[in-house]
Design a protein around this motif. Structure first.
Motif, mmCIF file in Angstrom:
data_model
loop_
_atom_site.group_PDB
_atom_site.id
_atom_site.type_symbol
_atom_site.label_atom_id
_atom_site.label_comp_id
_atom_site.label_asym_id
_atom_site.label_seq_id
_atom_site.Cartn_x
_atom_site.Cartn_y
_atom_site.Cartn_z
ATOM 1 N N LEU A 26 30.009 14.092 83.253
ATOM 2 C CA LEU A 26 29.991 12.652 83.031
ATOM 3 C C LEU A 26 28.554 12.142 83.129
ATOM 4 O O LEU A 26 27.793 12.562 84.007
ATOM 5 C CB LEU A 26 30.865 11.961 84.086
ATOM 6 C CG LEU A 26 31.285 10.522 83.815
ATOM 7 C CD1 LEU A 26 32.185 10.462 82.586
ATOM 8 C CD2 LEU A 26 32.024 9.965 85.025
ATOM 9 N N THR A 27 28.166 11.253 82.228
ATOM 10 C CA THR A 27 26.808 10.702 82.235
ATOM 11 C C THR A 27 26.874 9.183 82.249
ATOM 12 O O THR A 27 27.900 8.581 81.921
ATOM 13 C CB THR A 27 26.021 11.159 80.990
ATOM 14 O OG1 THR A 27 26.673 10.666 79.810
ATOM 15 C CG2 THR A 27 25.926 12.676 80.930
ATOM 16 N N LEU A 28 25.759 8.579 82.622
ATOM 17 C CA LEU A 28 25.691 7.120 82.646
ATOM 18 C C LEU A 28 25.863 6.535 81.245
ATOM 19 O O LEU A 28 26.521 5.508 81.061
ATOM 20 C CB LEU A 28 24.346 6.666 83.231
ATOM 21 C CG LEU A 28 24.086 7.002 84.693
ATOM 22 C CD1 LEU A 28 22.659 6.629 85.078
ATOM 23 C CD2 LEU A 28 25.080 6.281 85.599
ATOM 24 N N ARG A 29 25.281 7.198 80.274
ATOM 25 C CA ARG A 29 25.340 6.689 78.911
ATOM 26 C C ARG A 29 26.707 6.881 78.274
ATOM 27 O O ARG A 29 27.190 6.029 77.526
ATOM 28 C CB ARG A 29 24.266 7.381 78.070
ATOM 29 C CG ARG A 29 24.125 6.823 76.664
ATOM 30 C CD ARG A 29 23.053 7.559 75.897
ATOM 31 N NE ARG A 29 22.945 7.085 74.531
ATOM 32 C CZ ARG A 29 22.183 7.638 73.605
ATOM 33 N NH1 ARG A 29 21.445 8.686 73.910
ATOM 34 N NH2 ARG A 29 22.146 7.160 72.385
ATOM 35 N N GLY A 30 27.346 7.999 78.577
ATOM 36 C CA GLY A 30 28.629 8.298 77.945
ATOM 37 C C GLY A 30 29.837 8.079 78.831
ATOM 38 O O GLY A 30 30.970 8.233 78.387
ATOM 39 N N GLY A 31 29.609 7.700 80.100
ATOM 40 C CA GLY A 31 30.720 7.559 81.039
ATOM 41 C C GLY A 31 31.637 6.392 80.747
ATOM 42 O O GLY A 31 32.842 6.452 80.956
ATOM 43 N N GLY A 32 31.063 5.282 80.270
ATOM 44 C CA GLY A 32 31.863 4.129 79.884
ATOM 45 C C GLY A 32 32.698 3.561 81.011
ATOM 46 O O GLY A 32 32.206 3.267 82.102
ATOM 47 N N ASP A 33 34.003 3.426 80.759
ATOM 48 C CA ASP A 33 34.909 2.783 81.714
ATOM 49 C C ASP A 33 34.994 3.545 83.028
ATOM 50 O O ASP A 33 35.186 2.937 84.088
ATOM 51 C CB ASP A 33 36.303 2.653 81.102
ATOM 52 C CG ASP A 33 36.334 1.649 79.968
ATOM 53 O OD1 ASP A 33 35.446 0.774 79.929
ATOM 54 O OD2 ASP A 33 37.244 1.734 79.115
ATOM 55 N N GLU A 34 34.860 4.862 82.978
ATOM 56 C CA GLU A 34 34.962 5.646 84.213
ATOM 57 C C GLU A 34 33.811 5.326 85.169
ATOM 58 O O GLU A 34 34.016 5.182 86.385
ATOM 59 C CB GLU A 34 34.985 7.139 83.879
ATOM 60 C CG GLU A 34 35.374 8.020 85.051
ATOM 61 C CD GLU A 34 35.628 9.457 84.645
ATOM 62 O OE1 GLU A 34 35.684 10.315 85.542
ATOM 63 O OE2 GLU A 34 35.768 9.716 83.433
ATOM 64 N N ILE A 35 32.608 5.193 84.640
ATOM 65 C CA ILE A 35 31.465 4.815 85.468
ATOM 66 C C ILE A 35 31.657 3.398 86.006
ATOM 67 O O ILE A 35 31.400 3.114 87.187
ATOM 68 C CB ILE A 35 30.157 4.906 84.667
ATOM 69 C CG1 ILE A 35 29.860 6.356 84.280
ATOM 70 C CG2 ILE A 35 28.990 4.334 85.468
ATOM 71 C CD1 ILE A 35 29.518 7.255 85.437
ATOM 72 N N ASN A 36 32.121 2.498 85.163
ATOM 73 C CA ASN A 36 32.350 1.113 85.591
ATOM 74 C C ASN A 36 33.417 1.033 86.681
ATOM 75 O O ASN A 36 33.299 0.226 87.610
ATOM 76 C CB ASN A 36 32.756 0.255 84.393
ATOM 77 C CG ASN A 36 31.613 0.060 83.417
ATOM 78 O OD1 ASN A 36 30.453 0.015 83.807
ATOM 79 N ND2 ASN A 36 31.932 -0.058 82.139
ATOM 80 N N ASP A 37 34.464 1.851 86.564
ATOM 81 C CA ASP A 37 35.509 1.857 87.598
ATOM 82 C C ASP A 37 34.956 2.339 88.929
ATOM 83 O O ASP A 37 35.304 1.793 89.988
ATOM 84 C CB ASP A 37 36.667 2.751 87.154
ATOM 85 C CG ASP A 37 37.458 2.152 85.991
ATOM 86 O OD1 ASP A 37 37.319 0.932 85.764
ATOM 87 O OD2 ASP A 37 38.181 2.900 85.314
ATOM 88 N N GLN A 38 34.105 3.355 88.898
ATOM 89 C CA GLN A 38 33.506 3.840 90.144
ATOM 90 C C GLN A 38 32.581 2.791 90.747
ATOM 91 O O GLN A 38 32.542 2.607 91.964
ATOM 92 C CB GLN A 38 32.742 5.135 89.880
ATOM 93 C CG GLN A 38 33.623 6.320 89.538
ATOM 94 C CD GLN A 38 32.870 7.629 89.560
ATOM 95 O OE1 GLN A 38 31.887 7.782 90.287
ATOM 96 N NE2 GLN A 38 33.316 8.600 88.770
ATOM 97 N N LEU A 39 31.836 2.100 89.891
ATOM 98 C CA LEU A 39 30.962 1.037 90.369
ATOM 99 C C LEU A 39 31.776 -0.080 91.023
ATOM 100 O O LEU A 39 31.412 -0.587 92.090
ATOM 101 C CB LEU A 39 30.144 0.489 89.199
ATOM 102 C CG LEU A 39 29.198 -0.673 89.505
ATOM 103 C CD1 LEU A 39 28.145 -0.257 90.527
ATOM 104 C CD2 LEU A 39 28.522 -1.160 88.227
#
Length: 321
Positions: free
Chosen positions: A203-216
């Motif tokens: 998972l990357t910051l650029r390609g993570g999308g909703d998953e990164i936002n959910d963790q944030l």
């Protein structure tokens, strides 16, 4: 979120009814004072003095009772304390009257936006990146917001914090801003900016999308629960390499894109050459020895893989006289 807030326990009356009662008491106190003054002028003052004292006392009580009126709009609340002891949160919409001895602080329960300026952080691979977020939050637990977070010293003008709703909410917003900065750094440091080699499935910051936002959003809720604040939505709204490496990384991305494109071109060209040779052989169009096949493959690859249009040379053969 575990809450420590509970409904106001004190005596509450309709504000318009108490408004009428206060007007009656005000008129009664004024009439009493005037009548007592008349009695003082017409008699020796024994009866008039007591009456004047009663009228003045009634007027003072009436002025005190006027302080008990309060009005709340939708999604507003007042936190009531009885000589320092929390006695509940009053959140009914309308015009009411409570005991003036209660100290109340007005807070807003409405959703608020925070558009954080991009900050510089290091991603998982150590590359400096600029990242920013937009946050929607609202107050969920008024007890925690006022008594577990020091809004007094966090305010830009500490002396103004008290019953001033704007100062209280601005102080809470500063708390949200600091904690959102910390949560953003924590999440950004766990992931790489991008999959630079296009080979990893991480998972990357650029390609993570909703998953990164959910963790944030999850990290923010953990940090802001202390202040009784709920995160409605959190999204990364800015992501880029830091200026000092942006040009280098752009060239690297361009080189990677060119290599990927070349791989596709060569793969397609080889497939087309093989198809051409097989078709010529299967349909007996012409017989080619190995040297001619090699020359044909070379020419076709040059034509198919070249950046510029090929300039053919027509072989007219040899004229015999």
């Amino acid at each position: 979120m575990e809450t420590k807030e509970f409904a106001f326990k004190g005596w509450v009356m309709n504000g318009f009814l108490m408004l009428f009662v206060n007007f009656l008491i005000l008129v009664l106190s004024i009439v009493t004072i005037v009548f007592s003054i008349i009695l003082l002028n017409e008699s020796d003052g024994n009866d008039g003095g007591w009456l004047l004292g009663g009228g003045i006392l009634l007027l003072v009580v009436n002025i005190f009772m006027w302080c008990g009126h309060l009005m709340l709009e939708p999604n507003e609340a007042r936190v009531a304390t009885w000589f320092g002891k929390y006695d509940g949160t009053f959140s009914k919409t309308g015009f009411f009257w409570i005991n003036p001895l209660y100290s109340t602080k007005k807070v807003s329960l409405r959703a608020r936006n925070l558009d954080a300026e991009p900050i510089k952080v290091n991603d998982k691979t150590g590359n400096p990146v600029m990242i920013g977020l937009v946050l929607v939050w609202k107050l969920k637990d008024t007890y925690k917001a006022l008594f577990e977070v020091d809004t007094q010293t966090m305010a830009s003008a500490p002396n103004s914090v008290g019953t001033d709703m704007r100062s209280i909410m601005n102080a809470l917003e500063r708390f949200v801003r600091v904690q959102s900065d910390a949560a953003l750094r924590q999440v950004a440091g766990q992931y790489a900016y991008d999959d630079e080699d296009n080979k990893s499935n991480e998972l990357t910051l650029r390609g993570g999308g909703d998953e990164i936002n959910d963790q944030l959003e999850e990290k923010l809720n953990e940090r802001l629960a202390l202040a009784g604040i709920e995160v409605v939505e959190a999204r990364i709204n800015y992501l880029a390499y830091a200026p000092e490496i942006a040009a280098v990384m752009l060239r690297r991305q361009q080189a990677s894109a060119i290599i990927t494109a070349r791989e596709k071109i060569v793969e397609g060209a080889v497939s087309m050459v093989k198809m051409a040779l097989d078709k010529l052989s299967n349909e007996d169009v012409v017989e080619l020895d190995d040297d001619k096949k090699a020359a044909m493959v070379s020419n076709l690859l040059v034509v198919l893989c070249g950046d510029d249009s090929a300039q053919p040379v027509v072989n007219t053969g040899t004229l015999n006289h």
